[in-house]
Design an enzyme around this catalytic site. Structure first.
Site, PDB file in Angstrom:
ATOM      1  CG  ASP A   1      40.081  -9.613 -53.977  1.00 53.18           C
ATOM      2  OD1 ASP A   1      39.324  -9.958 -54.961  1.00 53.18           O
ATOM      3  OD2 ASP A   1      41.331  -9.170 -54.158  1.00 53.18           O
TER       4      ASP A   1
ATOM      5  CG  ASP B   1      40.806 -13.484 -54.340  1.00 47.79           C
ATOM      6  OD1 ASP B   1      40.991 -13.801 -55.378  1.00 47.79           O
ATOM      7  OD2 ASP B   1      41.706 -12.817 -53.525  1.00 47.79           O
TER       8      ASP B   1
HETATM    9  N1  URA Z   1      39.026  -4.608 -54.388  1.00 48.50           N
HETATM   10  C1  URA Z   1      38.282  -5.189 -53.844  1.00 48.50           C
HETATM   11  O1  URA Z   1      38.065  -6.418 -54.104  1.00 48.50           O
HETATM   12  N2  URA Z   1      38.058  -5.091 -52.337  1.00 48.50           N
HETATM   13  C2  URA Z   1      38.387  -3.865 -51.751  1.00 48.50           C
HETATM   14  O2  URA Z   1      38.132  -3.577 -50.740  1.00 48.50           O
HETATM   15  C3  URA Z   1      39.021  -2.957 -52.674  1.00 48.50           C
HETATM   16  C4  URA Z   1      39.384  -3.452 -53.965  1.00 48.50           C
END
Ligand code: URA
Length: 209
Positions: free
Chosen positions: A200, A203
């Protein structure tokens, strides 16, 4: 039809590998995303038009070149797109910065715009929508629509990692848009994450979970 450009400069590829590594911590991750964004924009702006000027040097007058036309506009998609802005501004400090916030409607699963603040005269600018991950393409399609509705002509999309599904979605809805990526990965998993991707992006940029 817009083109898909995978930027394979060795520095971009090297830094992207470090970004992908799950052992890369927040501070380094953030710095690397900025660096890759800067290198990508360096490549993407290769064709910017120039105009002739004269400049007084300490020893004479040089005829020289500067970038012609209106300053660029960078439009990060909140929140992960923010992680790319400083890197671009390091290289193009005069660029204007807009912001687009989107959330996914839990019922329709469609992106809904909750915030949009864009620079003036978008129709005269080169507009770069930036978001690290091109996953389903839903937010990219909506963000590109938002900038076009406010005047942007042939905006460009710049992401770190994409997948074929996301690329197809953008091409289908915005066939005029050039897409710039550092890598095209394999697929999306059932949770909408790019595989192998980098996790992510928001994050990892902001230390949230
Ligand atoms: N958004 C993200 O931050 N990571 C992904 O793998 C897909 C969408």
């Amino acid at each position: 039809m817009g083109h898909v450009h995978v930027l394979d400069h060795p520095l971009i590829q090297h830094k992207l590998t470090l970004i992908r590594d799950k052992n890369t911590g927040t501070k380094e991750f953030r710095a690397l995303v900025q660096e890759v964004a800067m290198l990508m924009v360096y490549e993407i702006t290769r064709d910017l038009p120039l105009k002739e000027v004269t400049v007084e040097t300490p020893v004479g007058v040089a005829s020289a070149k500067v970038i012609a036309g209106k300053t660029l506009a960078i439009v990060p998609v909140l929140r992960a797109g923010l992680g790319m802005v400083e890197g671009i501004l390091n290289l193009i400090p005069g660029a204007k910065v807009g912001h687009i916030g989107l959330y996914r409607d839990p019922e329709t699963l469609m992106p809904v715009e909750y915030y949009c603040k864009l620079p003036a005269h978008l129709e005269e600018r080169d507009v770069y929508v930036v978001d690290p991950m091109l996953a389903t393409g839903g937010s990219a399609v909506a963000a590109l629509r938002a900038v076009k509705e406010r005047g942007a002509q042939r905006p460009k999309l710049m992401c770190l990692v994409g997948v074929p599904e996301g690329i197809r979605a953008v091409q289908e809805h915005h066939p005029d848009v050039d897409i710039y990526l550092a890598a095209v990965d394999d697929h999306l998993n059932d949770h909408g994450y790019i595989v192998p991707g980098l996790g992510d992006a928001g994050d990892r940029l902001f230390g949230t979970k």
